[in-house]
Design a protein around this motif. Sequence first.
Motif, PDB file in Angstrom:
ATOM      1  N   LYS A  48       7.598   0.848 -44.230  1.00 24.96           N
ATOM      2  CA  LYS A  48       8.295   1.983 -44.835  1.00 24.96           C
ATOM      3  C   LYS A  48       7.905   2.094 -46.306  1.00 24.96           C
ATOM      4  N   VAL A  49       7.965   3.306 -46.820  1.00 25.01           N
ATOM      5  CA  VAL A  49       7.744   3.535 -48.245  1.00 25.01           C
ATOM      6  C   VAL A  49       8.764   2.715 -49.027  1.00 25.01           C
ATOM      7  N   GLY A  50       8.288   2.059 -50.086  1.00 28.13           N
ATOM      8  CA  GLY A  50       9.152   1.230 -50.912  1.00 28.13           C
ATOM      9  C   GLY A  50       9.072  -0.248 -50.576  1.00 28.13           C
ATOM     10  N   ALA A  51       8.475  -0.581 -49.428  1.00 28.29           N
ATOM     11  CA  ALA A  51       8.329  -1.987 -49.033  1.00 28.29           C
ATOM     12  C   ALA A  51       7.176  -2.621 -49.795  1.00 28.29           C
ATOM     13  N   LYS A  52       7.258  -3.918 -49.988  1.00 25.35           N
ATOM     14  CA  LYS A  52       6.140  -4.667 -50.561  1.00 25.35           C
ATOM     15  C   LYS A  52       5.036  -4.673 -49.503  1.00 25.35           C
ATOM     16  N   ALA A  53       3.808  -4.358 -49.920  1.00 21.45           N
ATOM     17  CA  ALA A  53       2.685  -4.352 -48.982  1.00 21.45           C
ATOM     18  C   ALA A  53       2.480  -5.773 -48.453  1.00 21.45           C
ATOM     19  N   PRO A  54       2.456  -5.951 -47.134  1.00 22.37           N
ATOM     20  CA  PRO A  54       2.283  -7.291 -46.575  1.00 22.37           C
ATOM     21  C   PRO A  54       0.883  -7.844 -46.852  1.00 22.37           C
ATOM     22  N   ALA A  55       0.829  -9.152 -47.052  1.00 25.22           N
ATOM     23  CA  ALA A  55      -0.455  -9.825 -47.216  1.00 25.22           C
ATOM     24  C   ALA A  55      -1.216  -9.766 -45.896  1.00 25.22           C
ATOM     25  N   PHE A  56      -2.538  -9.834 -45.986  1.00 25.64           N
ATOM     26  CA  PHE A  56      -3.367  -9.900 -44.785  1.00 25.64           C
ATOM     27  C   PHE A  56      -4.630 -10.674 -45.110  1.00 25.64           C
ATOM     28  N   SER A  57      -5.296 -11.160 -44.069  1.00 24.39           N
ATOM     29  CA  SER A  57      -6.551 -11.885 -44.227  1.00 24.39           C
ATOM     30  C   SER A  57      -7.555 -11.325 -43.233  1.00 24.39           C
ATOM     31  N   VAL A  58      -8.622 -10.727 -43.747  1.00 24.11           N
ATOM     32  CA  VAL A  58      -9.645 -10.083 -42.925  1.00 24.11           C
ATOM     33  C   VAL A  58     -11.009 -10.558 -43.444  1.00 24.11           C
ATOM     34  N   VAL A  59     -12.096 -10.003 -42.910  1.00 26.95           N
ATOM     35  CA  VAL A  59     -13.423 -10.348 -43.425  1.00 26.95           C
ATOM     36  C   VAL A  59     -14.195  -9.077 -43.747  1.00 26.95           C
ATOM     37  N   ASP A  60     -15.093  -9.194 -44.745  1.00 27.93           N
ATOM     38  CA  ASP A  60     -15.930  -8.057 -45.092  1.00 27.93           C
ATOM     39  C   ASP A  60     -17.191  -8.074 -44.226  1.00 27.93           C
ATOM     40  N   ASN A  61     -18.105  -7.160 -44.493  1.00 27.99           N
ATOM     41  CA  ASN A  61     -19.287  -7.029 -43.652  1.00 27.99           C
ATOM     42  C   ASN A  61     -20.201  -8.253 -43.697  1.00 27.99           C
ATOM     43  N   GLY A  62     -20.045  -9.090 -44.713  1.00 29.93           N
ATOM     44  CA  GLY A  62     -20.834 -10.311 -44.810  1.00 29.93           C
ATOM     45  C   GLY A  62     -20.066 -11.545 -44.363  1.00 29.93           C
ATOM     46  N   LEU A  63     -18.939 -11.360 -43.678  1.00 27.69           N
ATOM     47  CA  LEU A  63     -18.060 -12.417 -43.167  1.00 27.69           C
ATOM     48  C   LEU A  63     -17.288 -13.159 -44.260  1.00 27.69           C
ATOM     49  N   ALA A  64     -17.298 -12.637 -45.475  1.00 25.90           N
ATOM     50  CA  ALA A  64     -16.509 -13.248 -46.546  1.00 25.90           C
ATOM     51  C   ALA A  64     -15.042 -12.874 -46.368  1.00 25.90           C
ATOM     52  N   VAL A 115      -0.930   2.127 -51.322  1.00 23.42           N
ATOM     53  CA  VAL A 115      -0.250   1.021 -51.995  1.00 23.42           C
ATOM     54  C   VAL A 115      -0.518   1.156 -53.487  1.00 23.42           C
ATOM     55  N   ASP A 116       0.542   1.059 -54.298  1.00 19.30           N
ATOM     56  CA  ASP A 116       0.373   1.211 -55.747  1.00 19.30           C
ATOM     57  C   ASP A 116      -0.155  -0.077 -56.386  1.00 19.30           C
ATOM     58  N   LYS A 117      -0.400  -0.026 -57.688  1.00 16.35           N
ATOM     59  CA  LYS A 117      -0.992  -1.165 -58.402  1.00 16.35           C
ATOM     60  C   LYS A 117      -0.093  -2.395 -58.388  1.00 16.35           C
ATOM     61  N   ALA A 118       1.195  -2.204 -58.170  1.00 17.20           N
ATOM     62  CA  ALA A 118       2.139  -3.327 -58.115  1.00 17.20           C
ATOM     63  C   ALA A 118       2.288  -3.875 -56.696  1.00 17.20           C
ATOM     64  N   GLY A 119       1.551  -3.296 -55.739  1.00 13.44           N
ATOM     65  CA  GLY A 119       1.610  -3.797 -54.363  1.00 13.44           C
ATOM     66  C   GLY A 119       2.753  -3.246 -53.538  1.00 13.44           C
ATOM     67  N   VAL A 120       3.260  -2.074 -53.935  1.00 17.16           N
ATOM     68  CA  VAL A 120       4.361  -1.441 -53.196  1.00 17.16           C
ATOM     69  C   VAL A 120       3.813  -0.256 -52.397  1.00 17.16           C
ATOM     70  N   VAL A 121       4.239  -0.162 -51.146  1.00 12.65           N
ATOM     71  CA  VAL A 121       3.804   0.926 -50.271  1.00 12.65           C
ATOM     72  C   VAL A 121       4.444   2.230 -50.750  1.00 12.65           C
ATOM     73  N   GLN A 122       3.598   3.229 -51.038  1.00 14.45           N
ATOM     74  CA  GLN A 122       4.083   4.513 -51.544  1.00 14.45           C
ATOM     75  C   GLN A 122       3.874   5.664 -50.574  1.00 14.45           C
TER      76      GLN A 122
END
Length: 171
Positions: free
Chosen positions: A23-39, A139-146
């Motif tokens: 929902k808008v106003g929630a802290k954006a949840p952390a996630f762990s993914v990989v980029d195109n180089g597997l980083a 997500v804004d600069k403070a990590g809040v879903v807008q």
Amino acid sequence: MNERTGVITFQGNPLTLLGEELKVGAKAPAFSVVDNGLAPKTLADFSGKVLIISAVPSLDTPVCDMETRRFNNEAAKLGADIKILTLSMDLPFAQARWCGAAGVEAVQTLSDYMSSSFGEAYGVLIKELRLLSRAVFVVDKAGVVQYVQYVNEITEEPDYDSALEAARKLV
């Protein structure tokens, strides 16, 4: 894990989403993914930026292709404070191949194939297909879903203008 029904369809057929609805106003949840180089990449890697996060089922499908190209074109007009991420379950190698063929350089594609941590955290993992549902988050600069849009019918495009406007207001 929370299961949500009645939220999305694929060609009119209902599907089940795993994870909580953001929902808008929630802290954006952390996630762990990989980029195109597997980083490894996490939400923290993009701190201090306004993020437009576009979740798509697969870059190798017509609507996802159109959506990612559109966001790539818009990215050039947004400035350095806004970063556009496109996440899918596509393998990083397939994402890199697609970006090269499509000339997509302004949008960063990230793969959630290893742990589906983004899909579960943002409530877009489709139980029946193990793909991400089409959705856009700002997500804004403070990590809040807008801004949040879960696209009801995943064969349809998102509301680009509303997402872009929401991001522009944050810089």
